[in-house]
Write a protein that holds these residues in place. Structure first.
Motif, PDB file in Angstrom:
ATOM      1  N   LEU A 181       0.620  -1.755   0.099  1.00 45.39           N
ATOM      2  CA  LEU A 181       0.529   0.266   0.483  1.00 45.39           C
ATOM      3  C   LEU A 181       1.133   1.771  -0.537  1.00 45.39           C
ATOM      4  O   LEU A 181       1.822   0.931   0.838  1.00 45.39           O
ATOM      5  CB  LEU A 181      -0.861  -0.137   1.150  1.00 45.39           C
ATOM      6  CG  LEU A 181      -1.824  -0.889   1.345  1.00 45.39           C
ATOM      7  CD1 LEU A 181      -2.258  -1.377   2.803  1.00 45.39           C
ATOM      8  CD2 LEU A 181      -2.711  -1.597   0.316  1.00 45.39           C
ATOM      9  N   ASP A 182       0.018   2.540  -0.569  1.00 40.44           N
ATOM     10  CA  ASP A 182       0.791   3.614  -0.414  1.00 40.44           C
ATOM     11  C   ASP A 182       1.463   4.118   0.974  1.00 40.44           C
ATOM     12  O   ASP A 182       0.485   3.448   1.965  1.00 40.44           O
ATOM     13  CB  ASP A 182      -0.015   4.626  -0.852  1.00 40.44           C
ATOM     14  CG  ASP A 182       0.235   4.845  -2.602  1.00 40.44           C
ATOM     15  OD1 ASP A 182       1.182   4.036  -3.055  1.00 40.44           O
ATOM     16  OD2 ASP A 182      -1.014   5.171  -3.086  1.00 40.44           O
ATOM     17  N   VAL A 183       1.913   4.699   0.752  1.00 43.13           N
ATOM     18  CA  VAL A 183       2.134   5.033   3.172  1.00 43.13           C
ATOM     19  C   VAL A 183       1.034   6.179   3.075  1.00 43.13           C
ATOM     20  O   VAL A 183       0.733   5.308   4.442  1.00 43.13           O
ATOM     21  CB  VAL A 183       3.674   6.549   2.646  1.00 43.13           C
ATOM     22  CG1 VAL A 183       3.910   6.678   4.263  1.00 43.13           C
ATOM     23  CG2 VAL A 183       5.512   5.636   2.420  1.00 43.13           C
ATOM     24  N   SER A 184       0.781   6.883   2.790  1.00 44.21           N
ATOM     25  CA  SER A 184      -0.838   7.555   3.552  1.00 44.21           C
ATOM     26  C   SER A 184      -1.311   6.173   3.636  1.00 44.21           C
ATOM     27  O   SER A 184      -2.405   6.555   4.537  1.00 44.21           O
ATOM     28  CB  SER A 184      -1.422   8.377   2.678  1.00 44.21           C
ATOM     29  OG  SER A 184      -1.236   7.857   1.359  1.00 44.21           O
ATOM     30  N   VAL A 185      -1.541   5.611   2.708  1.00 46.35           N
ATOM     31  CA  VAL A 185      -3.258   4.366   3.447  1.00 46.35           C
ATOM     32  C   VAL A 185      -2.604   3.313   4.406  1.00 46.35           C
ATOM     33  O   VAL A 185      -2.603   2.718   4.871  1.00 46.35           O
ATOM     34  CB  VAL A 185      -2.936   3.266   2.116  1.00 46.35           C
ATOM     35  CG1 VAL A 185      -4.140   2.709   1.905  1.00 46.35           C
ATOM     36  CG2 VAL A 185      -3.677   4.656   1.017  1.00 46.35           C
ATOM     37  N   GLN A 186      -1.276   2.714   4.776  1.00 46.85           N
ATOM     38  CA  GLN A 186      -0.691   2.364   5.334  1.00 46.85           C
ATOM     39  C   GLN A 186      -1.079   2.449   6.599  1.00 46.85           C
ATOM     40  O   GLN A 186      -1.230   2.102   7.416  1.00 46.85           O
ATOM     41  CB  GLN A 186       1.144   2.441   4.752  1.00 46.85           C
ATOM     42  CG  GLN A 186       1.177   0.995   4.118  1.00 46.85           C
ATOM     43  CD  GLN A 186       3.031   1.275   4.053  1.00 46.85           C
ATOM     44  OE1 GLN A 186       3.341   1.240   4.790  1.00 46.85           O
ATOM     45  NE2 GLN A 186       3.981   0.171   3.073  1.00 46.85           N
ATOM     46  N   ALA A 187      -0.400   4.414   7.164  1.00 47.68           N
ATOM     47  CA  ALA A 187      -1.181   4.885   8.151  1.00 47.68           C
ATOM     48  C   ALA A 187      -2.534   4.600   8.353  1.00 47.68           C
ATOM     49  O   ALA A 187      -2.747   4.285  10.182  1.00 47.68           O
ATOM     50  CB  ALA A 187      -0.654   6.232   8.119  1.00 47.68           C
ATOM     51  N   GLN A 188      -3.077   4.515   7.903  1.00 45.69           N
ATOM     52  CA  GLN A 188      -4.635   4.281   7.823  1.00 45.69           C
ATOM     53  C   GLN A 188      -4.743   3.130   8.304  1.00 45.69           C
ATOM     54  O   GLN A 188      -5.885   2.436   9.198  1.00 45.69           O
ATOM     55  CB  GLN A 188      -5.522   4.874   6.578  1.00 45.69           C
ATOM     56  CG  GLN A 188      -5.669   6.113   6.469  1.00 45.69           C
ATOM     57  CD  GLN A 188      -5.846   6.302   5.008  1.00 45.69           C
ATOM     58  OE1 GLN A 188      -6.775   5.705   4.425  1.00 45.69           O
ATOM     59  NE2 GLN A 188      -5.826   7.484   4.227  1.00 45.69           N
ATOM     60  N   ILE A 189      -4.543   2.279   7.766  1.00 46.78           N
ATOM     61  CA  ILE A 189      -4.536   0.664   7.891  1.00 46.78           C
ATOM     62  C   ILE A 189      -3.937   0.341   9.380  1.00 46.78           C
ATOM     63  O   ILE A 189      -4.621  -0.479   9.893  1.00 46.78           O
ATOM     64  CB  ILE A 189      -3.881  -0.219   6.940  1.00 46.78           C
ATOM     65  CG1 ILE A 189      -4.932  -0.099   5.546  1.00 46.78           C
ATOM     66  CG2 ILE A 189      -4.199  -1.725   7.183  1.00 46.78           C
ATOM     67  CD1 ILE A 189      -6.283  -0.051   5.414  1.00 46.78           C
ATOM     68  N   LEU A 190      -2.710   0.586   9.457  1.00 48.47           N
ATOM     69  CA  LEU A 190      -2.368   0.482  10.908  1.00 48.47           C
ATOM     70  C   LEU A 190      -3.127   0.520  12.015  1.00 48.47           C
ATOM     71  O   LEU A 190      -3.498   0.050  12.631  1.00 48.47           O
ATOM     72  CB  LEU A 190      -0.251   1.004  10.771  1.00 48.47           C
ATOM     73  CG  LEU A 190      -0.055  -0.106   9.852  1.00 48.47           C
ATOM     74  CD1 LEU A 190       1.616   0.928   9.724  1.00 48.47           C
ATOM     75  CD2 LEU A 190       0.926  -1.115  10.190  1.00 48.47           C
ATOM     76  N   ASN A 191      -3.700   2.050  11.881  1.00 52.67           N
ATOM     77  CA  ASN A 191      -3.779   2.578  13.122  1.00 52.67           C
ATOM     78  C   ASN A 191      -5.327   1.443  13.221  1.00 52.67           C
ATOM     79  O   ASN A 191      -6.209   1.978  14.109  1.00 52.67           O
ATOM     80  CB  ASN A 191      -4.121   4.357  12.357  1.00 52.67           C
ATOM     81  CG  ASN A 191      -3.759   4.942  12.371  1.00 52.67           C
ATOM     82  OD1 ASN A 191      -2.303   4.929  13.234  1.00 52.67           O
ATOM     83  ND2 ASN A 191      -3.347   6.090  11.770  1.00 52.67           N
ATOM     84  N   LEU A 192      -5.860   1.272  12.245  1.00 52.64           N
ATOM     85  CA  LEU A 192      -7.183   0.765  11.885  1.00 52.64           C
ATOM     86  C   LEU A 192      -7.300  -0.385  13.130  1.00 52.64           C
ATOM     87  O   LEU A 192      -7.892  -0.733  13.652  1.00 52.64           O
ATOM     88  CB  LEU A 192      -7.910   0.148  10.520  1.00 52.64           C
ATOM     89  CG  LEU A 192      -9.004  -0.860  10.851  1.00 52.64           C
ATOM     90  CD1 LEU A 192     -10.057  -0.487  11.228  1.00 52.64           C
ATOM     91  CD2 LEU A 192      -9.113  -1.315   9.163  1.00 52.64           C
ATOM     92  N   MET A 193      -6.058  -1.009  12.805  1.00 47.72           N
ATOM     93  CA  MET A 193      -5.240  -2.502  12.979  1.00 47.72           C
ATOM     94  C   MET A 193      -5.107  -2.553  14.631  1.00 47.72           C
ATOM     95  O   MET A 193      -5.837  -3.200  15.717  1.00 47.72           O
ATOM     96  CB  MET A 193      -4.454  -3.001  12.387  1.00 47.72           C
ATOM     97  CG  MET A 193      -4.946  -3.760  11.413  1.00 47.72           C
ATOM     98  SD  MET A 193      -3.146  -4.153  10.071  1.00 47.72           S
ATOM     99  CE  MET A 193      -2.637  -5.950  11.443  1.00 47.72           C
ATOM    100  N   TYR A 204      -2.031  -9.969  18.046  1.00 49.45           N
ATOM    101  CA  TYR A 204      -1.533  -9.913  16.364  1.00 49.45           C
ATOM    102  C   TYR A 204       0.264 -11.144  16.682  1.00 49.45           C
ATOM    103  O   TYR A 204       0.629 -10.242  17.831  1.00 49.45           O
ATOM    104  CB  TYR A 204      -1.788  -8.682  15.852  1.00 49.45           C
ATOM    105  CG  TYR A 204      -2.204  -8.323  15.175  1.00 49.45           C
ATOM    106  CD1 TYR A 204      -3.816  -8.874  15.158  1.00 49.45           C
ATOM    107  CD2 TYR A 204      -2.520  -6.376  15.995  1.00 49.45           C
ATOM    108  CE1 TYR A 204      -4.968  -7.823  14.692  1.00 49.45           C
ATOM    109  CE2 TYR A 204      -3.959  -6.118  15.500  1.00 49.45           C
ATOM    110  CZ  TYR A 204      -5.368  -6.308  14.841  1.00 49.45           C
ATOM    111  OH  TYR A 204      -5.692  -6.235  14.926  1.00 49.45           O
ATOM    112  N   MET A 205       0.151 -11.060  15.907  1.00 50.76           N
ATOM    113  CA  MET A 205       1.567 -11.571  14.418  1.00 50.76           C
ATOM    114  C   MET A 205       2.143 -10.850  13.918  1.00 50.76           C
ATOM    115  O   MET A 205       1.457 -11.294  12.402  1.00 50.76           O
ATOM    116  CB  MET A 205       2.175 -13.515  14.715  1.00 50.76           C
ATOM    117  CG  MET A 205       3.154 -14.013  14.166  1.00 50.76           C
ATOM    118  SD  MET A 205       3.649 -15.233  13.944  1.00 50.76           S
ATOM    119  CE  MET A 205       5.371 -14.826  13.083  1.00 50.76           C
TER     120      MET A 205
END
Length: 327
Positions: A181-193, A204-205
């Protein structure tokens, strides 16, 4: 957070037969993960991170060792017992597009595991659960009628996460879930997780080659090198004071926002040893400037050097006392 171990891995091995012999993809790995926490697994491509994740879920069968989930040895489970265990153990794959059925709509994809495990007997209950999951991952109801190819990578990964959460698992292997994923989208998904973990009590592992991503999401960090776990420590300890020379080299490669804080990069030299029919000795020795004769001939012991800080290195006591270090 609960202090008990949800997952315990004991001397797990995974070997593949190849024309030249036996490839040791995962070699004598042991660790534990506490309920509600995240273990980040890092290492360069080909070190066995993804294979380890698949072996833990028995998507690939271990060659040796034990995998204890909630105290149960799942390596002894039959196929049917393992199928039922899928309700408790799920995976998020690296490529969201490749892991979604292009012929199904988003609603159908999320509903599929509910049908497979007969968790919600009526269509109405299943639709309500799908709507609840879509709201949980931040997708509008209208997205349910779309197909995966109509979405960008970030929204596809949200669908993958919803599908994994559908049957209320307690443990999820996240196999490089943001690397495509793009860097900005990475942050969104990480925050969601992170939000979902706090909300649902997930464990999580998290597998990644990006230490900055692992730093954001993990409670503990484990470093793999050529199929072996060579260091594992609580996140603050690992990023402040790694005790394996390979871990030190990895950390030196992280770019810093403040140029003045950027440490000089450690350039590793020498050839990477082969994981096929490996000889006794430290796998990192050919690239390690601190290697001695014992490193070339004897496997380093996996031991607890400090509280909850495990390292496999012949010279770890010298690193811990500051007697040797990278110049």
């Amino acid at each position: 957070m609960s202090a008990h171990n949800l997952l315990e891995i004991k001397h797990v091995k995974k070997q593949f037969t190849v024309p030249r012999g036996s490839l040791h993809a995962v070699d004598d790995v042991s660790f534990s993960v506490k309920q509600g926490e995240t273990l980040g697994i890092v290492g360069e491509s080909g070190c066995g991170k993804s294979t380890l994740g698949r072996v833990i879920l028995r998507l690939q069968e271990p060659t040796a060792g034990k995998i204890l989930f909630k105290g149960m040895d799942i390596t002894a489970f039959t196929k049917e017992e393992m199928r039922q265990m899928r309700q408790h153990m799920q995976i998020i794959f690296q490529d969201p597009y490749a892991s979604l059925n292009p012929r199904l709509t988003v609603s159908q994809i999320i509903e599929e595991p509910l049908t497979s495990f007969n968790l919600y007997p009526t269509v109405k209950e299943r639709k309500a659960r799908v709507a609840e999951l879509m709201a949980l991952i931040g997708l509008p109801p209208s997205a349910g009628n779309a197909y995966p190819h109509e979405f960008d990578g970030g929204r596809r990964q949200r669908v993958v996460i919803a599908r994994a959460l559908a049957i209320n698992p307690s443990f999820i292997v996240c196999d490089e879930p943001v690397s495509a994923l793009d860097v900005s989208v990475q942050a969104q998904i990480l925050n969601l997780m992170v939000r979902l973990q706090q909300q649902l009590g997930l464990t999580y592992m998290f597998i990644s080659h990006d230490l900055s991503v692992v730093k954001h999401i993990s409670n503990h960090v484990g470093v793999m090198y050529l199929g072996q776990l060579i260091e594992k420590a609580p996140k603050p300890v690992f990023f402040r004071r790694p005790l394996h020379p390979y871990s030190m080299a990895l950390l030196s490669a992280i770019p810093q926002v403040n140029v003045k804080e950027q440490k000089s990069k450690i350039i590793l030299k020498g050839e990477i040893s082969s994981p096929i029919n490996p000889e006794p000795g430290c796998r990192f020795a050919p690239r390690c400037p601190f290697a001695q004769d014992a490193c070339q001939t004897k496997d380093p012991e996996w031991k607890e050097v400090e509280a909850d800080h495990f390292v496999a290195c012949h010279r770890v006591e010298e690193f811990a006392q500051g007697l040797i270090y990278y110049q």
